[in-house]
Design an enzyme around this catalytic site. Structure first.
Site, PDB file in Angstrom:
ATOM      1  N   GLY A   8     105.296  38.489 114.337  1.00 60.81           N
ATOM      2  CA  GLY A   8     106.338  37.700 113.679  1.00 60.81           C
ATOM      3  C   GLY A   8     107.714  38.108 114.164  1.00 60.81           C
ATOM      4  N   ALA A   9     108.733  37.530 113.529  1.00 59.14           N
ATOM      5  CA  ALA A   9     110.103  37.834 113.913  1.00 59.14           C
ATOM      6  C   ALA A   9     110.419  39.296 113.626  1.00 59.14           C
ATOM      7  CB  ALA A   9     111.063  36.938 113.149  1.00 59.14           C
ATOM      8  N   GLU A  10     109.826  39.821 112.576  1.00 60.80           N
ATOM      9  CA  GLU A  10     110.180  41.189 112.248  1.00 60.80           C
ATOM     10  C   GLU A  10     109.027  42.189 112.260  1.00 60.80           C
ATOM     11  OE1 GLU A  10     110.210  41.962 107.493  1.00 60.80           O
ATOM     12  OE2 GLU A  10     112.119  41.577 108.485  1.00 60.80           O
ATOM     13  N   ILE A  13     101.327  42.494 113.343  1.00 62.55           N
ATOM     14  CA  ILE A  13     100.188  42.681 112.455  1.00 62.55           C
ATOM     15  C   ILE A  13      98.980  43.041 113.318  1.00 62.55           C
ATOM     16  CG2 ILE A  13      98.709  41.559 110.721  1.00 62.55           C
ATOM     17  CD1 ILE A  13     101.567  41.653 109.799  1.00 62.55           C
ATOM     18  N   ASP A 122     110.256  34.490 100.554  1.00 62.29           N
ATOM     19  CA  ASP A 122     109.970  33.756 101.799  1.00 62.29           C
ATOM     20  C   ASP A 122     108.702  32.924 101.597  1.00 62.29           C
ATOM     21  OD1 ASP A 122     110.071  32.887 104.432  1.00 62.29           O
ATOM     22  OD2 ASP A 122     109.206  34.712 105.266  1.00 62.29           O
TER      23      ASP A 122
END
Ligand SMILES: Nc1ncnc2c1ncn2[C@@H]1O[C@H](COP(=O)(O)OP(=O)(O)O)[C@@H](O)[C@H]1O
Ligand SMILES: [Mg+2]
Length: 208
Positions: A8-10, A13, A122
């Site tokens: 993901g953007a941050e 996983i 989110d």
């Protein structure tokens, strides 16, 4: 054995195997454009917040992966691996009536959080996993908060609205109507102030 499940953007996983079972390692990456101290502080804050809120939310009746360990210095959380598909991916592949009942289920889960004065922060369809029994799980609690005000809940609903509008433009009406139906199923007339706040925020255009 380590496999990258999502990037993901941050965070990254990983799916790992431990004690003969699959688990997930969520690792928050460095953001090169942030000052080092701010970056480390934010990653730590979101990691600890996510850990806490995964548990708080489960206590409110929302299925979330159980946390096994956390390393705040390495910004890592080890949690249950939930086998399933992102609701985001599933949405375009299922019948309208299945889509409607899953969206309603999503609305109910958000309502359970709000009833416990928690906002997700989110609430997009990529943060919902649907397993093979059509059970819905919510993940990604790094922006979640407790002691939520009416405004925070209104923003949470507005974010759902916006996420459906931008990612599922052709299905948005079915999804939005059913999500809000599920929300009202749980909260009844107490949903009213939050729904009006959502509309007000939308009209304000502040979050566009
Ligand atoms: N415990 C889990 N089990 C299975 N898949 C997961 C789990 N946690 C996250 N994922 C998958 O990885 C994706 C990214 O994880 P997420 O926590 O949303 O990170 P990010 O903050 O980068 O969006 C999710 O949308 C989901 O598909
Ligand atoms: Mg996510």
């Amino acid at each position: 054995m380590q496999q990258v499940l999502a990037r993901g953007a941050e965070s990254v996983i990983f799916k790992i195997e431990q004690w003969g079972s699959p688990f997930v390692l969520k690792w928050r990456q460095t953001k090169p454009y942030l000052l080092k101290d701010i970056d480390s502080h934010l990653r730590k804050l979101r990691t600890s917040r996510e850990c806490k809120m995964l548990t708080v939310s489960r206590l409110l009746g929302v299925p979330t992966p159980a946390v096994y360990s956390v390393d705040l210095d390495k910004h890592m959380i080890m949690m249950d691996f939930i086998p399933g598909t992102q609701f985001k991916q599933l949405a375009g592949q299922i019948s309208r009536s299945d889509l409607s009942s899953l969206s309603r289920g999503f609305g109910k889960l958000i309502a359970l959080l709000h009833e416990g004065n928690v906002v997700h922060g989110d609430p997009t369809t990529s943060n919902v996993i649907v397993d093979d029994k059509s059970r819905m799980w919510i993940v990604d609690f790094g922006l979640s908060e407790m002691n939520a005000t009416l405004e925070m809940k209104g923003v949470d609903l507005h974010l759902i609205y916006r996420a459906l509008e931008t990612t599922h433009w052709d299905l948005q009406e079915t999804m939005l109507d059913s999500t809000l139906e599920g929300y009202v199923d749980i909260l009844g007339s107490t949903a009213e102030p939050t729904l009006s706040r959502m509309k007000e925020i939308r009209e304000r255009g502040r979050y566009h």
